[in-house]
Design an enzyme around this catalytic site. Structure first.
Site, PDB file in Angstrom:
ATOM      1  N   GLU A   1      11.526  10.039   6.030  1.00 49.84           N
ATOM      2  CA  GLU A   1      11.421   8.891   6.934  1.00 49.84           C
ATOM      3  C   GLU A   1      12.727   8.670   7.692  1.00 49.84           C
ATOM      4  O   GLU A   1      13.821   8.817   7.147  1.00 49.84           O
ATOM      5  CB  GLU A   1      11.067   7.624   6.151  1.00 49.84           C
ATOM      6  CG  GLU A   1       9.714   7.685   5.443  1.00 49.84           C
ATOM      7  CD  GLU A   1       8.548   7.676   6.411  1.00 49.84           C
ATOM      8  OE1 GLU A   1       8.759   7.382   7.608  1.00 49.84           O
ATOM      9  OE2 GLU A   1       7.423   7.975   5.963  1.00 49.84           O
TER      10      GLU A   1
ATOM     11  N   ARG B   1      -1.404  -4.710   3.280  1.00 46.24           N
ATOM     12  CA  ARG B   1      -2.855  -4.618   3.475  1.00 46.24           C
ATOM     13  C   ARG B   1      -3.585  -4.874   2.159  1.00 46.24           C
ATOM     14  O   ARG B   1      -4.695  -5.411   2.137  1.00 46.24           O
ATOM     15  CB  ARG B   1      -3.188  -3.225   4.013  1.00 46.24           C
ATOM     16  CG  ARG B   1      -4.659  -2.956   4.259  1.00 46.24           C
ATOM     17  CD  ARG B   1      -4.868  -1.550   4.822  1.00 46.24           C
ATOM     18  NE  ARG B   1      -4.275  -0.512   3.997  1.00 46.24           N
ATOM     19  CZ  ARG B   1      -4.837   0.010   2.900  1.00 46.24           C
ATOM     20  NH1 ARG B   1      -6.015  -0.422   2.499  1.00 46.24           N
ATOM     21  NH2 ARG B   1      -4.222   0.973   2.225  1.00 46.24           N
TER      22      ARG B   1
ATOM     23  N   CYS C   1       6.973   0.805  -0.354  1.00 47.03           N
ATOM     24  CA  CYS C   1       7.859   1.925  -0.008  1.00 47.03           C
ATOM     25  C   CYS C   1       8.920   1.478   0.994  1.00 47.03           C
ATOM     26  O   CYS C   1      10.126   1.680   0.785  1.00 47.03           O
ATOM     27  CB  CYS C   1       7.050   3.071   0.587  1.00 47.03           C
ATOM     28  SG  CYS C   1       5.988   3.930  -0.578  1.00 47.03           S
TER      29      CYS C   1
ATOM     30  N   HIS D   1       8.031  10.386   2.023  1.00 46.25           N
ATOM     31  CA  HIS D   1       6.642  10.202   1.628  1.00 46.25           C
ATOM     32  C   HIS D   1       6.013  11.560   1.315  1.00 46.25           C
ATOM     33  O   HIS D   1       6.281  12.547   2.007  1.00 46.25           O
ATOM     34  CB  HIS D   1       5.847   9.516   2.744  1.00 46.25           C
ATOM     35  CG  HIS D   1       5.834   8.037   2.636  1.00 46.25           C
ATOM     36  ND1 HIS D   1       6.380   7.191   3.593  1.00 46.25           N
ATOM     37  CD2 HIS D   1       5.346   7.220   1.662  1.00 46.25           C
ATOM     38  CE1 HIS D   1       6.215   5.932   3.212  1.00 46.25           C
ATOM     39  NE2 HIS D   1       5.590   5.927   2.053  1.00 46.25           N
TER      40      HIS D   1
END
Length: 197
Positions: free
Chosen positions: A80, A90, A143, A165
Site C-alpha cells: 500500500e 462496512r 487495516c 494486503h
C-alpha cells in the site's frame, strides 16, 4: 548484525475460518536477508490492534514495521502507498465497533504515505514474475486504521512503516473469486523483505 522487522497479521473476521495475513506471517522464516522477523497477531479491532503493535514496537525498537491484512477480491500481493485518516466500516469489527465517517486521529493529517520504498519493491517483484502490484487504497477498515496510526506515531522517527494486503487463500475463495496459495503469498513476501534495505 540483523535489523529488526516487526511483522503483523490479523486474526480472522466476518465468520472467516482463517486470515491469510496471519497465516502468511506465521509461515515466514524468522530471518530473511538482513532482517530478523518478530511476529505479532493482531485483533481485528479498531484502535486496539494498533495499540498492541505500538506496545510491542516500543519494546523491540524495530528498524521497520510491516503489517499485513486480507483483501478478498485482489489477485496479487499489494503493498500500500497511502493511509487515510478515516474510519468507515462496512461491517462491524470483532468487538462490534462500526465507526462511520470518523477520523482516526482528530487532529491528524488527512493521510500519510508509507515510509518503505514500495514502488521499487513492487517493481522488482513484478519483474521477477511474482504476482505483486502497488495499491493506492488500504480501505477504511481496521487495516487502514493500523497503517495510519503507525505512520502517525513514527512520522518524526527513523522507524519505517509499511502495509501489504494479501489475497484470499483458495479455501476462502468462493466461485470466481481470485486467490493465491499460501506458498505463493509467502514467496512474494520473502522476496519483498529480502529486497528491503
Amino acid at each position: 548484525m540483523k535489523h529488526t522487522l516487526l511483522i503483523t497479521g490479523f486474526e480472522p473476521f466476518q465468520q472467516e475460518p482463517i486470515n491469510p495475513s496471519w497465516e502468511a506471517v506465521a509461515a515466514l522464516p524468522s530471518d530473511i536477508g538482513p532482517w530478523h522477523l518478530e511476529k505479532l497477531r493482531l485483533p481485528t479491532v479498531f484502535g486496539q490492534a494498533a495499540e498492541l503493535a505500538l506496545a510491542r514496537a516500543a519494546v523491540l525498537k524495530p528498524q521497520a514495521i510491516l503489517s499485513l491484512g486480507q483483501a478478498g477480491g485482489r489477485e496479487a500481493v499489494t503493498p500500500e502507498v497511502v493511509a487515510v485518516n478515516l474510519q468507515d466500516a462496512r461491517i462491524p469489527d470483532n468487538a462490534g465497533n462500526q465507526p462511520q465517517g470518523e477520523p482516526i486521529v482528530p487532529a491528524g493529517w488527512d493521510g500519510y504515505f508509507t515510509t518503505l520504498p514500495v514502488r521499487s519493491l513492487a517493481q522488482q517483484a513484478a519483474e521477477k514474475g511474482f504476482p505483486c502490484r502497488l495499491s493506492y487504497s488500504a480501505g477504511t477498515y481496521v487495516c487502514n486504521d493500523v497503517f495510519y496510526r503507525l505512520l502517525h506515531h513514527y512520522k518524526p522517527t527513523e522507524t519505517r512503516v509499511g502495509f501489504i494486503h494479501v489475497p484470499f487463500l483458495p479455501i476462502q475463495a468462493k466461485e470466481g473469486q481470485p486467490s493465491l496459495s499460501l506458498t505463493q503469498i509467502t514467496e512474494v513476501l520473502e522476496f519483498l523483505i529480502g529486497a528491503l534495505e
